[in-house]
Design a protein around this motif. Structure first.
Motif, PDB file in Angstrom:
ATOM      1  N   PHE A  15     -34.924  19.639  30.148  1.00 57.06           N
ATOM      2  CA  PHE A  15     -34.489  18.522  29.358  1.00 57.06           C
ATOM      3  C   PHE A  15     -34.643  18.663  27.794  1.00 57.06           C
ATOM      4  O   PHE A  15     -33.931  18.313  26.800  1.00 57.06           O
ATOM      5  N   ILE A  16     -36.037  19.319  27.599  1.00 53.74           N
ATOM      6  CA  ILE A  16     -36.386  19.364  26.056  1.00 53.74           C
ATOM      7  C   ILE A  16     -35.256  20.407  25.332  1.00 53.74           C
ATOM      8  O   ILE A  16     -34.939  20.296  24.068  1.00 53.74           O
TER       9      ILE A  16
ATOM     10  N   LYS B  30     -33.096  19.438  22.286  1.00 57.40           N
ATOM     11  CA  LYS B  30     -32.946  20.182  20.775  1.00 57.40           C
ATOM     12  C   LYS B  30     -31.740  20.719  20.591  1.00 57.40           C
ATOM     13  O   LYS B  30     -31.079  20.786  19.403  1.00 57.40           O
ATOM     14  N   ASN B  31     -31.197  21.585  21.760  1.00 56.98           N
ATOM     15  CA  ASN B  31     -30.019  22.421  21.376  1.00 56.98           C
ATOM     16  C   ASN B  31     -28.732  21.594  21.442  1.00 56.98           C
ATOM     17  O   ASN B  31     -27.554  21.761  20.714  1.00 56.98           O
ATOM     18  N   PHE B  32     -28.573  20.566  22.238  1.00 58.08           N
ATOM     19  CA  PHE B  32     -27.402  19.959  22.372  1.00 58.08           C
ATOM     20  C   PHE B  32     -27.460  18.311  21.963  1.00 58.08           C
ATOM     21  O   PHE B  32     -26.586  17.427  21.975  1.00 58.08           O
ATOM     22  N   ASN B  33     -28.473  18.004  21.113  1.00 58.81           N
ATOM     23  CA  ASN B  33     -28.860  16.731  20.675  1.00 58.81           C
ATOM     24  C   ASN B  33     -28.498  15.533  21.610  1.00 58.81           C
ATOM     25  O   ASN B  33     -27.879  14.513  21.031  1.00 58.81           O
TER      26      ASN B  33
ATOM     27  N   ILE C  69     -30.283  11.550  28.731  1.00 57.87           N
ATOM     28  CA  ILE C  69     -31.146  12.298  29.551  1.00 57.87           C
ATOM     29  C   ILE C  69     -31.312  11.500  30.702  1.00 57.87           C
ATOM     30  O   ILE C  69     -31.352  11.804  31.983  1.00 57.87           O
ATOM     31  N   GLY C  70     -31.828  10.226  30.625  1.00 58.50           N
ATOM     32  CA  GLY C  70     -32.160   9.385  31.529  1.00 58.50           C
ATOM     33  C   GLY C  70     -30.888   8.923  32.405  1.00 58.50           C
ATOM     34  O   GLY C  70     -30.761   8.860  33.740  1.00 58.50           O
TER      35      GLY C  70
ATOM     36  N   GLU D 246     -17.650  20.786  26.107  1.00 59.20           N
ATOM     37  CA  GLU D 246     -18.581  19.863  25.288  1.00 59.20           C
ATOM     38  C   GLU D 246     -19.862  19.705  26.370  1.00 59.20           C
ATOM     39  O   GLU D 246     -19.688  19.449  27.340  1.00 59.20           O
ATOM     40  N   PRO D 247     -20.943  19.875  25.458  1.00 55.86           N
ATOM     41  CA  PRO D 247     -22.401  20.259  26.461  1.00 55.86           C
ATOM     42  C   PRO D 247     -22.593  18.916  27.620  1.00 55.86           C
ATOM     43  O   PRO D 247     -22.921  19.061  28.672  1.00 55.86           O
ATOM     44  N   TYR D 248     -22.588  17.828  27.042  1.00 54.77           N
ATOM     45  CA  TYR D 248     -22.796  16.641  27.875  1.00 54.77           C
ATOM     46  C   TYR D 248     -22.009  16.383  29.021  1.00 54.77           C
ATOM     47  O   TYR D 248     -22.177  16.098  30.013  1.00 54.77           O
TER      48      TYR D 248
END
Length: 409
Positions: A32-33, A37-40, A46-47, A99-101
């Protein structure tokens, strides 16, 4: 002995099934960290990832009530492991190309389908085995989720220290090997069908969801499962990020003494309890565990020292250990007519708690974090976890009434 005649191998396959579920639930929180950091990605996002995982599992639990008893166990349990292998492989690749998310949501969805099927299926598969000590077998089975969690934390931490956490994607793909092995095992081992009536082996193994929802004691078990899932995952999903960002502890130390110790405490209690559970009052044990869960949460939140906060996480792991498997066993003992549909309903309720707990922690933490100085992430996470103490408190209250009730059907 051939695979199709070896019931011990069926049990071992179920153990690996829970290790697989541990991988898809525990590995993502370890990184998660990096998501942040990488994907803002924000704390709320995250929750939402954690909640989305368990929400999809909850939907799968509900849908499985309709079809599992009709098509049998083999097809869905094999499919579950195909999904988990695919989801882990994609998690290591997809966020770097689209797109990461959105990519993470896709991977979490695939893994969640797997997790939901595994949760619904492995318990009745074990319950249907020719095994007399059902409570013992069930607690030992559920302890493998904890051992799997420990394995994930230790091996992943070792990998991160050798190759760097920035290469987490390759580790995700390596973890896909575990469900891949279980695809072969569940394709061949013997699978019995859980009967809804112990004294009528020819009875139709279908109980309607409407019938279950009309039984008050089943609803009590559903509430207990919501509380059990939330009590466990509110800590389990956030402990890695909480240790590193909230307590300013080195990631390796935080993961070993936070996430790993939480899993170890869960596993050892489930194993010891499982070996002796036939002689233990389940209601009383659940009452004690919910009380100490509250204590663990309060230590985590109010301790001024990082080390004591991590001890609070460990106490929480000790206390939540027997909640999920013991509610399963107690429900089967008190309302034996529930069959696979009741296991699915209880798994659905547990996953509802697993979704709700981490979401509340993330939502509250993010609101506190955004409305005040960026230097109080520790306080924001602690306040978020404090809100989740509602669930073990509620469980204690429900059990207190349940323990004094003579209702058993």
């Amino acid at each position: 002995m051939k695979l199709k005649d070896n019931h011990k191998l069926t049990l071992y396959s179920c153990y690996i099934g829970y290790i697989t579920q541990a991988i898809i639930n525990i590995f993502p929180p370890l990184v998660f960290i990096m998501f942040q950091k990488n994907f803002n990605i924000s704390l709320t996002q995250i929750g939402i990832l954690s909640s989305f995982n368990f929400a999809v599992q909850m939907i799968v639990d509900f849908l499985s009530i309709k079809f599992i008893d009709k098509i049998g166990y083999r097809v869905p349990i094999v499919a579950a492991h195909i999904f988990s292998a695919l989801g882990l492989l994609l998690l290591g690749v997809l966020p770097f190309y689209i797109e990461p998310y959105f990519a993470m949501l896709i991977c979490f969805f695939i893994n969640a389908v797997s997790g939901g099927l595994i949760e619904v299926l492995v318990s009745p598969i074990v319950e249907a085995l020719p095994e007399k000590q059902k409570t013992k077998a069930m607690n030992i089975l559920h302890s493998f989720y904890s051992w799997g969690s420990m394995l994930v934390v230790i091996l992943s931490t070792l990998y991160f220290n050798i190759f760097g956490i920035e290469n987490w994607g390759y580790m995700s793909m390596l973890w896909a090997l575990v469900p891949f092995i279980n695809i072969f095992l569940f394709s061949n081992v013997p699978l019995n069908v859980l009967k809804t009536h112990e004294d009528n082996m020819n009875a139709n193994n279908v109980v309607s969801i409407r019938k279950l929802l009309s039984v008050k004691i089943v609803l009590v078990f559903a509430v207990l499962m919501i509380c059990a899932g939330a009590s466990e995952q509110s800590i389990a999903q956030w402990v890695s990020l909480f240790a590193e960002a909230g307590l300013n502890v080195d990631k390796t130390i935080g993961d070993i003494f936070g996430a790993c110790m939480f899993a170890f405490c869960m596993g050892i209690v489930r194993l010891i309890y499982g070996m002796n559970s036939e002689n233990i009052d389940i209601k009383k044990a659940l009452l004690i565990s919910s009380f100490f869960c509250v204590i663990g949460y309060l230590i985590t939140v109010f301790s001024p020292y990082a080390f004591l906060s991590l001890i609070g996480c460990a106490v929480s792991g000790l206390s939540v250990a027997i909640m999920w498997p013991s509610v399963f066993s107690l429900s089967s003992k008190i309302y034996s007519k529930g069959g696979t549909a009741m296991f699915a309903l209880l798994a659905l309720s547990g996953d509802a708690g697993c979704s709700l707990g981490p979401f509340i922690v993330g939502l509250v933490s993010n609101n506190i974090y955004n409305n005040f100085s960026n230097n109080i992430i520790e306080s924001s996470l602690k306040i978020g976890i404090l809100f989740a103490v509602f669930f073990p408190v509620m469980m204690f209250i429900v059990l207190l009434f349940f323990k004094n009730s003579k209702t058993n059907s």
